[in-house]
Design an enzyme around this catalytic site. Structure first.
Site, mmCIF file in Angstrom:
data_model
loop_
_atom_site.group_PDB
_atom_site.id
_atom_site.type_symbol
_atom_site.label_atom_id
_atom_site.label_comp_id
_atom_site.label_asym_id
_atom_site.label_seq_id
_atom_site.Cartn_x
_atom_site.Cartn_y
_atom_site.Cartn_z
ATOM 1 C CE LYS A 173 -1.561 3.255 2.529
ATOM 2 N NZ LYS A 173 -1.945 4.483 1.549
ATOM 3 C CD GLU A 248 13.485 2.014 9.556
ATOM 4 O OE1 GLU A 248 13.872 3.853 10.153
ATOM 5 O OE2 GLU A 248 14.454 0.923 9.888
ATOM 6 C CB CYS A 282 12.508 10.172 8.105
ATOM 7 S SG CYS A 282 14.077 9.286 6.727
ATOM 8 C CD GLU A 383 9.327 14.139 10.588
ATOM 9 O OE1 GLU A 383 8.258 13.157 10.894
ATOM 10 O OE2 GLU A 383 10.554 13.514 10.599
HETATM 11 P P1 NAD Z 1 2.316 8.728 7.693
HETATM 12 O O1 NAD Z 1 2.360 8.616 8.611
HETATM 13 O O2 NAD Z 1 1.048 9.831 6.869
HETATM 14 O O3 NAD Z 1 1.641 7.740 5.559
HETATM 15 C C1 NAD Z 1 2.626 6.862 6.110
HETATM 16 C C2 NAD Z 1 2.021 5.282 5.714
HETATM 17 O O4 NAD Z 1 0.653 5.122 6.391
HETATM 18 C C3 NAD Z 1 0.643 6.039 3.972
HETATM 19 O O5 NAD Z 1 0.780 5.283 3.012
HETATM 20 C C4 NAD Z 1 -0.680 6.427 4.614
HETATM 21 O O6 NAD Z 1 -1.493 6.177 3.778
HETATM 22 C C5 NAD Z 1 -0.481 4.956 6.222
HETATM 23 N N1 NAD Z 1 -1.120 4.803 6.264
HETATM 24 C C6 NAD Z 1 -2.529 6.006 7.490
HETATM 25 N N2 NAD Z 1 -2.444 5.755 8.168
HETATM 26 C C7 NAD Z 1 -3.181 4.416 8.580
HETATM 27 C C8 NAD Z 1 -3.941 2.972 9.244
HETATM 28 N N3 NAD Z 1 -4.331 4.250 10.048
HETATM 29 N N4 NAD Z 1 -2.882 2.288 9.259
HETATM 30 C C9 NAD Z 1 -2.026 1.755 8.271
HETATM 31 N N5 NAD Z 1 -1.580 2.505 7.366
HETATM 32 C C10 NAD Z 1 -1.799 3.945 7.864
HETATM 33 O O7 NAD Z 1 3.770 9.842 6.914
HETATM 34 P P2 NAD Z 1 3.928 10.373 5.982
HETATM 35 O O8 NAD Z 1 3.383 11.596 5.566
HETATM 36 O O9 NAD Z 1 3.704 9.318 4.591
HETATM 37 O O10 NAD Z 1 5.317 10.487 5.354
HETATM 38 C C11 NAD Z 1 5.869 11.445 6.025
HETATM 39 C C12 NAD Z 1 6.630 10.286 7.229
HETATM 40 O O11 NAD Z 1 7.474 9.226 7.618
HETATM 41 C C13 NAD Z 1 7.062 11.684 8.597
HETATM 42 O O12 NAD Z 1 7.487 11.504 9.659
HETATM 43 C C14 NAD Z 1 9.032 10.719 8.121
HETATM 44 O O13 NAD Z 1 10.246 11.394 9.373
HETATM 45 C C15 NAD Z 1 8.820 9.272 7.991
HETATM 46 N N6 NAD Z 1 9.483 8.309 7.008
HETATM 47 C C16 NAD Z 1 10.260 7.650 7.870
HETATM 48 C C17 NAD Z 1 11.849 6.940 6.934
HETATM 49 C C18 NAD Z 1 12.118 6.528 8.307
HETATM 50 O O14 NAD Z 1 13.321 5.574 7.154
HETATM 51 N N7 NAD Z 1 12.379 6.555 9.245
HETATM 52 C C19 NAD Z 1 11.665 7.714 5.652
HETATM 53 C C20 NAD Z 1 10.820 8.321 5.449
HETATM 54 C C21 NAD Z 1 9.733 9.057 5.714
#
Ligand code: NAD
Length: 491
Positions: A173, A248, A282, A383
């Site tokens: 997804k 992550e 990130c 963040e």
């Molecule tokens: P997000 O948490 O909003 O979404 C991530 C994914 O989770 C998306 O596919 C989203 O649709 C899904 N999601 C949302 N609600 C959900 C639920 N209730 N159940 C299951 N899945 C759900 O994050 P984002 O805005 O897409 O990404 C940005 C974040 O990702 C930042 O906090 C960034 O630091 C982090 N990030 C971390 C790394 C790492 O390796 N540590 C790498 C890249 C991004």
């Protein structure tokens, strides 16, 4: 108008509800395409296909799985330029960085393809005669992969490649801001000859599709990259069901600049780490911990350079900083600028939403630097995920390390110093999963473990050999060829 679909059991299909949503270019507002707004019924079909395919895929020889991954790597390489352009259109990062994102996918494909001929276990002597001991890696079954939008090709490959080489089948997804890149990646797997049902793509919201994957009893593992809030929800729900989970999450990464540092080198590293991908990494450097002896010089140089950075469509060669991914993200970033002002931090450059001319069509925020930030301020703790960074003055290396460690996250950190003793102190005492010496906080290579300590994760790592630990279970095997009962620890 381009209309995209899910990929389930080897077929491109609409959401069962027939509903769709749109994605638009964040720089220009132009329509990218429409995508299926899937739900639990689509997840059910995808999991059923993956469960069925697992029966065969787990027995498909790993070197042959590797050959498919090699073909994927080759196709990614051939299409690098067109994939990069599409990525810039879909999520905004400038073209050179989009090429880097695709390159990470290529590197991961080739690296994990090689694992098809390694995937080492152990053999050990036995404590009993005529007995053979060994351990082997086994796949888990159906794995659910949930990814963010900021590395729309690289992060999915970090999960899909190790999952598949180990013999798992996948329900994937992607983030709703970058579904087209997910479709392109899955098309390449199809073209490379991956059997039906081994990799299934379900596009839709986190609440609907993500949660359905999370709650499905036949999904053995969730590998999740995203925000800390969502990750915490994933961890809690996975724990209730006894599912494996790899997380992550967010970061609040710091660059330390000591009084003996090469300041110009540090300025290059800071600008790249703070404003690359418009700060939406990130590993972005959102804190600059500056020794007071060089603070004024450093800030002066940073302001001069940041104020000259050109905002624009990432497809244009002249653009330094692209848009942020969405209107809501833009508002969130700008709200943090207000918070910084109210907290009493000194805004030295940027601070505005950019609306001049063509920029008004997209979601642009000026590269922004706050000076004289206190470590306890919200802009130094939370963040922001945008082009905003905070300079925090310190008087010593000890204080710098204490400030660097004084956040809930532990992803990446960096130190600029010409003193080897200080560099080794930082390596010893900074509590992050990734550490750079005389380079910025971004730019990980795919063959080393990637991930963070504390609130950034749950102890797992992606990439390198470490990824195999997420996507496999160990089986320890004892073969007794003595022809009699031998009792370990007794005979
Ligand atoms: P997000 O948490 O909003 O979404 C991530 C994914 O989770 C998306 O596919 C989203 O649709 C899904 N999601 C949302 N609600 C959900 C639920 N209730 N159940 C299951 N899945 C759900 O994050 P984002 O805005 O897409 O990404 C940005 C974040 O990702 C930042 O906090 C960034 O630091 C982090 N990030 C971390 C790394 C790492 O390796 N540590 C790498 C890249 C991004």
């Amino acid at each position: 108008m381009a209309q995209f679909k899910n990929f389930i059991n080897g077929e491109w299909v609409d959401a069962q509800s027939g509903e769709e949503f749109e994605r638009r270019n964040p720089a220009t507002g132009e329509l990218i395409g429409t995508f299926p707004k899937s739900g639990p019924a689509d997840v059910e079909a995808a999991v059923a296909a993956a469960r069925e395919a697992f029966k065969h895929w787990r027995l498909y020889p790993a070197p042959k799985r590797g050959e498919i991954l090699y073909r994927v790597g080759q196709l990614l390489k051939e299409r690098k330029e067109e994939l990069a352009r599409e990525m810039t259109e879909e999520m905004g990062k400038v073209l050179t960085e989009a090429r880097g994102d695709v390159q990470e996918g290529i590197d991961m494909a080739f690296y994990m393809a090689g694992e098809g001929r390694r995937m080492w276990g152990q053999t050990t002597p036995s404590e009993l005669p005529n007995k053979w001991n060994m351990s082997v890696r086994k796949p888990l079954g159906v794995v659910g992969l949930i990814t963010p939008w900021n590395f729309p090709l690289a992060i999915p490959t970090w999960k899909i490649m190790p999952a598949l080489i180990a013999g798992n089948t996948v329900v994937f997804k992607p983030a709703s801001y970058t579904p087209r890149m997910a479709v392109r990646l899955v098309e390449i797997f199809e073209e490379a000859g991956l059997p039906a049902g081994v990799l299934n793509l379900v596009i839709g919201t986190g609440e609907s599709v993500g949660d359905a994957i999370l709650h499905h009893p036949d999904v053995a593992l969730i590998s999740f990259t995203g925000s800390t809030d969502t990750g915490t929800h994933v961890a809690v729900e996975a724990a209730r069901q006894g599912k494996r989970v790899s997380l992550e999450l967010g970061g609040k990464n710091a660059i330390i600049v000591m009084d003996d540092a090469d300041i110009d080198l540090a300025v290059d590293g800071i600008l790249w780490s703070a404003f690359g991908t418009s700060g939406q990494r990130c590993t972005a450097a959102s804190r600059i911990i500056a020794h007071r002896a060089i603070q004024d010089t450093l800030v002066e140089k940073l302001v001069a350079r940041a104020s000259r950075m050109r905002l624009g469509d990432g497809l244009k060669e002249t653009t330094d900083v692209g848009p942020v991914v969405s209107a809501s993200q833009l508002e969130r970033i700008h709200a943090y600028v207000q918070i910084g002002r109210e907290e009493g931090a000194e805004l030295v450059v940027g601070g505005n939403i950019a609306r001049d001319g063509e920029l008004a069509r997209g979601h642009f925020h000026e590269p922004t630097i706050f000076n004289n930030v206190k470590p306890t301020m919200r802009i130094a703790q939370e963040e922001i995920f945008g082009p905003v960074t905070a300079v925090i003055p310190v008087d010593s290396l000890d204080e710098a390390i204490e400030v660097a460690n004084g956040v809930q996250y532990g992803l990446s950190a960096s130190i600029y110093t010409r003193d080897i003793n200080k560099a080794f102190r930082a390596m010893q005492d900074i509590d992050t999963g990734i550490l750079y010496v005389n380079a910025g906080t971004i730019g990980a290579e795919i063959h080393l473990p990637f991930g963070g300590t504390k609130g950034t994760g749950n102890g797992h790592r992606e990439a390198g050999q470490a990824a195999l630990d997420v996507f496999t279970e160990w089986q320890s095997i004892y073969v007794d060829y003595s022809g009699r009962l031998q009792r370990a620890q007794i005979d």
